[in-house]
Design an enzyme around this catalytic site. Sequence first.
Site, PDB file in Angstrom:
ATOM      1  N   ASN A 248     -19.096  21.074  15.131  1.00  0.00           N
ATOM      2  CA  ASN A 248     -19.464  21.007  13.712  1.00  0.00           C
ATOM      3  C   ASN A 248     -20.515  22.032  13.290  1.00  0.00           C
ATOM      4  O   ASN A 248     -20.500  22.487  12.154  1.00  0.00           O
ATOM      5  CB  ASN A 248     -19.841  19.576  13.301  1.00  0.00           C
ATOM      6  CG  ASN A 248     -20.978  19.007  14.095  1.00  0.00           C
ATOM      7  OD1 ASN A 248     -21.407  19.559  15.101  1.00  0.00           O
ATOM      8  ND2 ASN A 248     -21.483  17.874  13.646  1.00  0.00           N
TER       9      ASN A 248
ATOM     10  N   ARG B  52     -30.201  25.526  19.488  1.00  0.00           N
ATOM     11  CA  ARG B  52     -31.165  24.439  19.612  1.00  0.00           C
ATOM     12  C   ARG B  52     -31.400  24.073  21.082  1.00  0.00           C
ATOM     13  O   ARG B  52     -32.386  23.447  21.438  1.00  0.00           O
ATOM     14  CB  ARG B  52     -30.569  23.239  18.861  1.00  0.00           C
ATOM     15  CG  ARG B  52     -31.536  22.358  18.205  1.00  0.00           C
ATOM     16  CD  ARG B  52     -30.901  21.645  17.053  1.00  0.00           C
ATOM     17  NE  ARG B  52     -30.099  20.520  17.489  1.00  0.00           N
ATOM     18  CZ  ARG B  52     -29.818  19.481  16.693  1.00  0.00           C
ATOM     19  NH1 ARG B  52     -30.256  19.446  15.455  1.00  0.00           N
ATOM     20  NH2 ARG B  52     -29.078  18.496  17.120  1.00  0.00           N
TER      21      ARG B  52
ATOM     22  N   LYS C 124     -21.026  25.416  27.473  1.00  0.00           N
ATOM     23  CA  LYS C 124     -19.603  25.092  27.301  1.00  0.00           C
ATOM     24  C   LYS C 124     -19.434  24.709  25.838  1.00  0.00           C
ATOM     25  O   LYS C 124     -19.733  23.573  25.438  1.00  0.00           O
ATOM     26  CB  LYS C 124     -19.230  23.930  28.229  1.00  0.00           C
ATOM     27  CG  LYS C 124     -17.780  23.824  28.644  1.00  0.00           C
ATOM     28  CD  LYS C 124     -16.807  23.690  27.510  1.00  0.00           C
ATOM     29  CE  LYS C 124     -16.809  22.331  26.855  1.00  0.00           C
ATOM     30  NZ  LYS C 124     -16.005  22.295  25.597  1.00  0.00           N
TER      31      LYS C 124
ATOM     32  N   GLY D  81     -22.739  15.685  20.999  1.00  0.00           N
ATOM     33  CA  GLY D  81     -21.352  15.307  20.738  1.00  0.00           C
ATOM     34  C   GLY D  81     -21.265  13.813  20.500  1.00  0.00           C
ATOM     35  O   GLY D  81     -22.246  13.175  20.108  1.00  0.00           O
ATOM     36  N   SER D  82     -20.100  13.258  20.764  1.00  0.00           N
ATOM     37  CA  SER D  82     -19.878  11.851  20.442  1.00  0.00           C
ATOM     38  C   SER D  82     -20.586  10.945  21.444  1.00  0.00           C
ATOM     39  O   SER D  82     -20.815  11.315  22.600  1.00  0.00           O
ATOM     40  CB  SER D  82     -18.375  11.573  20.459  1.00  0.00           C
ATOM     41  OG  SER D  82     -17.876  11.858  21.747  1.00  0.00           O
TER      42      SER D  82
ATOM     43  N   GLU E   2     -27.731  14.207  22.377  1.00  0.00           N
ATOM     44  CA  GLU E   2     -27.731  14.132  20.906  1.00  0.00           C
ATOM     45  C   GLU E   2     -26.350  13.617  20.524  1.00  0.00           C
ATOM     46  O   GLU E   2     -25.371  14.359  20.599  1.00  0.00           O
ATOM     47  CB  GLU E   2     -27.960  15.518  20.299  1.00  0.00           C
ATOM     48  CG  GLU E   2     -29.331  16.100  20.596  1.00  0.00           C
ATOM     49  CD  GLU E   2     -30.456  15.407  19.836  1.00  0.00           C
ATOM     50  OE1 GLU E   2     -30.170  14.630  18.922  1.00  0.00           O
ATOM     51  OE2 GLU E   2     -31.612  15.645  20.199  1.00  0.00           O
TER      52      GLU E   2
ATOM     53  N   ARG F 173     -23.063  17.840   3.170  1.00  0.00           N
ATOM     54  CA  ARG F 173     -23.394  18.985   4.009  1.00  0.00           C
ATOM     55  C   ARG F 173     -22.326  19.069   5.086  1.00  0.00           C
ATOM     56  O   ARG F 173     -21.940  18.074   5.688  1.00  0.00           O
ATOM     57  CB  ARG F 173     -24.770  18.741   4.640  1.00  0.00           C
ATOM     58  CG  ARG F 173     -25.212  19.884   5.519  1.00  0.00           C
ATOM     59  CD  ARG F 173     -26.669  19.662   5.911  1.00  0.00           C
ATOM     60  NE  ARG F 173     -27.110  20.729   6.771  1.00  0.00           N
ATOM     61  CZ  ARG F 173     -27.714  20.535   7.941  1.00  0.00           C
ATOM     62  NH1 ARG F 173     -27.969  19.327   8.363  1.00  0.00           N
ATOM     63  NH2 ARG F 173     -28.079  21.570   8.664  1.00  0.00           N
TER      64      ARG F 173
ATOM     65  N   CYS G 193     -23.617  14.809  12.142  1.00  0.00           N
ATOM     66  CA  CYS G 193     -24.118  13.581  12.774  1.00  0.00           C
ATOM     67  C   CYS G 193     -25.140  12.897  11.876  1.00  0.00           C
ATOM     68  O   CYS G 193     -25.347  11.701  11.975  1.00  0.00           O
ATOM     69  CB  CYS G 193     -24.745  13.909  14.120  1.00  0.00           C
ATOM     70  SG  CYS G 193     -25.965  15.214  13.977  1.00  0.00           S
TER      71      CYS G 193
HETATM   72  P1  NAD Z   1     -17.038  15.385  21.383  1.00  0.00           P
HETATM   73  O1  NAD Z   1     -17.901  14.409  22.110  1.00  0.00           O
HETATM   74  O2  NAD Z   1     -15.598  15.146  21.324  1.00  0.00           O
HETATM   75  O3  NAD Z   1     -17.212  16.841  22.022  1.00  0.00           O
HETATM   76  C1  NAD Z   1     -18.470  17.438  22.180  1.00  0.00           C
HETATM   77  C2  NAD Z   1     -18.390  18.410  23.328  1.00  0.00           C
HETATM   78  O4  NAD Z   1     -18.114  17.697  24.526  1.00  0.00           O
HETATM   79  C3  NAD Z   1     -17.287  19.457  23.195  1.00  0.00           C
HETATM   80  O5  NAD Z   1     -17.757  20.677  23.745  1.00  0.00           O
HETATM   81  C4  NAD Z   1     -16.186  18.880  24.055  1.00  0.00           C
HETATM   82  O6  NAD Z   1     -15.306  19.871  24.554  1.00  0.00           O
HETATM   83  C5  NAD Z   1     -16.984  18.241  25.172  1.00  0.00           C
HETATM   84  N1  NAD Z   1     -16.297  17.165  25.879  1.00  0.00           N
HETATM   85  C6  NAD Z   1     -15.305  16.354  25.422  1.00  0.00           C
HETATM   86  N2  NAD Z   1     -14.939  15.477  26.396  1.00  0.00           N
HETATM   87  C7  NAD Z   1     -15.711  15.743  27.467  1.00  0.00           C
HETATM   88  C8  NAD Z   1     -15.791  15.196  28.783  1.00  0.00           C
HETATM   89  N3  NAD Z   1     -15.032  14.171  29.178  1.00  0.00           N
HETATM   90  N4  NAD Z   1     -16.708  15.705  29.639  1.00  0.00           N
HETATM   91  C9  NAD Z   1     -17.505  16.722  29.258  1.00  0.00           C
HETATM   92  N5  NAD Z   1     -17.465  17.293  28.036  1.00  0.00           N
HETATM   93  C10 NAD Z   1     -16.586  16.805  27.146  1.00  0.00           C
HETATM   94  O7  NAD Z   1     -17.698  15.552  19.946  1.00  0.00           O
HETATM   95  P2  NAD Z   1     -17.204  16.504  18.761  1.00  0.00           P
HETATM   96  O8  NAD Z   1     -16.017  15.861  18.138  1.00  0.00           O
HETATM   97  O9  NAD Z   1     -17.128  17.924  19.207  1.00  0.00           O
HETATM   98  O10 NAD Z   1     -18.468  16.429  17.795  1.00  0.00           O
HETATM   99  C11 NAD Z   1     -18.653  15.410  16.899  1.00  0.00           C
HETATM  100  C12 NAD Z   1     -19.644  14.400  17.446  1.00  0.00           C
HETATM  101  O11 NAD Z   1     -20.875  15.055  17.761  1.00  0.00           O
HETATM  102  C13 NAD Z   1     -19.999  13.347  16.434  1.00  0.00           C
HETATM  103  O12 NAD Z   1     -20.067  12.092  17.053  1.00  0.00           O
HETATM  104  C14 NAD Z   1     -21.385  13.766  15.957  1.00  0.00           C
HETATM  105  O13 NAD Z   1     -22.151  12.739  15.435  1.00  0.00           O
HETATM  106  C15 NAD Z   1     -21.960  14.344  17.195  1.00  0.00           C
HETATM  107  N6  NAD Z   1     -23.068  15.247  16.878  1.00  0.00           N
HETATM  108  C16 NAD Z   1     -24.341  14.837  17.165  1.00  0.00           C
HETATM  109  C17 NAD Z   1     -25.408  15.647  16.841  1.00  0.00           C
HETATM  110  C18 NAD Z   1     -26.811  15.210  17.136  1.00  0.00           C
HETATM  111  O14 NAD Z   1     -27.682  16.057  17.138  1.00  0.00           O
HETATM  112  N7  NAD Z   1     -27.070  13.950  17.401  1.00  0.00           N
HETATM  113  C19 NAD Z   1     -25.192  16.895  16.251  1.00  0.00           C
HETATM  114  C20 NAD Z   1     -23.876  17.292  15.966  1.00  0.00           C
HETATM  115  C21 NAD Z   1     -22.818  16.439  16.309  1.00  0.00           C
END
Ligand code: NAD
Length: 477
Positions: free
Chosen positions: A152, A160, A175, A229-230, A251, A279, A285
Amino acid sequence: MEALPTQLWIGGHDRSASGGASFDVFDPATGKAFIRVADATSVDALAALDAAAEIQPRWASTPARVRAEILRTAFELVVERTEDLALLMSLEMGKPLAEARGEVAYGAEFLRWFSEEAVRIQGRYTPAPSGNGRILVTRQAVGPVLAITPWNFPLAMGTRKIGPALAAGCTVIVKPARETPLTMMVLGRLFAEAGLPAGVLSVLPSSRAADISGPLMSDTRLRKITFTGSTAVGKRLIEQSAEHVLASSMELGGNAPLLVFADADLDQAVDGAMSAKMRNGGEACTAANRILVANSVREEFTEKLVARMAALQVGPGYLDGSELGPLVNAAQMTTVAELVDDALAAGAVARTGGTPIQGDGYFFAPTVLDGVPRDARILREEIFGPVATIVGFDAEDEAIAMSNDTPYGLAAYVFTENLDRALRVTEALEAGLVGVNRGVVSDAAAPFGGWKESGTGSEGGTEGIHEYLVTKYVALR
Ligand code: NAD
């Protein structure tokens, strides 16, 4: 725009993936692939770790001033390339150019901020209270870091992590997300231009994230994982980090409430709700996932918000004038549509929007749902799309209880003109970031991090660099 990199970046060189595989990167405004990039494997991941581990001691002992100057030069190069980087992010992720330019400024700021923090890694020297000896405390680089970033914010979620890690003296393997690898691939090369020694930073685009993280996390030379990520993937990585007690910063997802009290300046609250909700097209997130409005002002607030949402110009992010771009991919489109359908079936009313926009790409109409039942899925799960959900409340306690009724604890927003209430409510909210009468809170100079299932650790601020340092106590006679 200069020619885009398509190869892995390992040890300061372009490399094709072992086995030679590659994958497509798509433009979400058309749904069509526009480039193929090398698809890193576990062999490539370990090659990057070989390079990182070899140079780690030399990088950690490089004078802080030298590390700082490299970060500062990288900051300047990123700012110089604002237009190219903004266009690239708009192309691979979909955000409007104006927002992409904003992300370049925000993302670059982490490089400048941590160039300034690199020279302020402090310790202490004190007499032991017993009088027997002296206590010396120092902080050292934790060691090679794996950074996994989401799609995103393709630049800022990387800088960061890279900014503080390099400032602390750590080597880094990034990655990036499968959907948006190019921005980080460009950044890796830009750091070489800034004078970063080969091997300190590697960038591994890959379509199989776990094939990269698994072998690296099982290798005892890796000392830290930092993930954005998630929550679902974060939990899996926390489990994996147990194997070697790997340091971790997480995060994760959010479910931010935005509270509008009857004593709020309603125009300011609508402005704030537009920023907090829209935004990045809602794909943030920190996005206001639940807009809780005092019933006495709910209709007036909703009418104003509907007018603003309905007036948004929807289109490919890279076309001038677009204010709302596409969602990142088909899966995200399905999730948003399902959440909206579920809410409508449960009794919510779509005051504007409510459906995908037919045609190429993954566009969803800016949507306002009013009267959303409190147990609707859309109030419990991250929407990650341009959908504002409005729920009414009568009493302050009720609004606070609803706000905290979630396993997440990242962002929250409060709109009120009453200072006592603002202080009372911000203290009661279970969230790592709270905006008062404003809808955007992110700042490189402030600590960003979630409570509860939104994560551990902080990025940015004076806190951010500590995530990449380990403490050593030396007992002196
Ligand atoms: P995601 O968890 O699907 O993917 C994030 C990253 O993890 C990607 O690089 C993905 O390739 C990798 N990934 C996926 N599966 C994995 C695994 N099994 N092992 C290791 N790596 C793996 O998340 P997304 O869809 O890319 O991003 C959206 C999510 O990120 C939302 O939940 C959002 O709230 C969160 N987010 C959090 C913040 C924060 O600062 N708290 C900031 C931005 C996004």
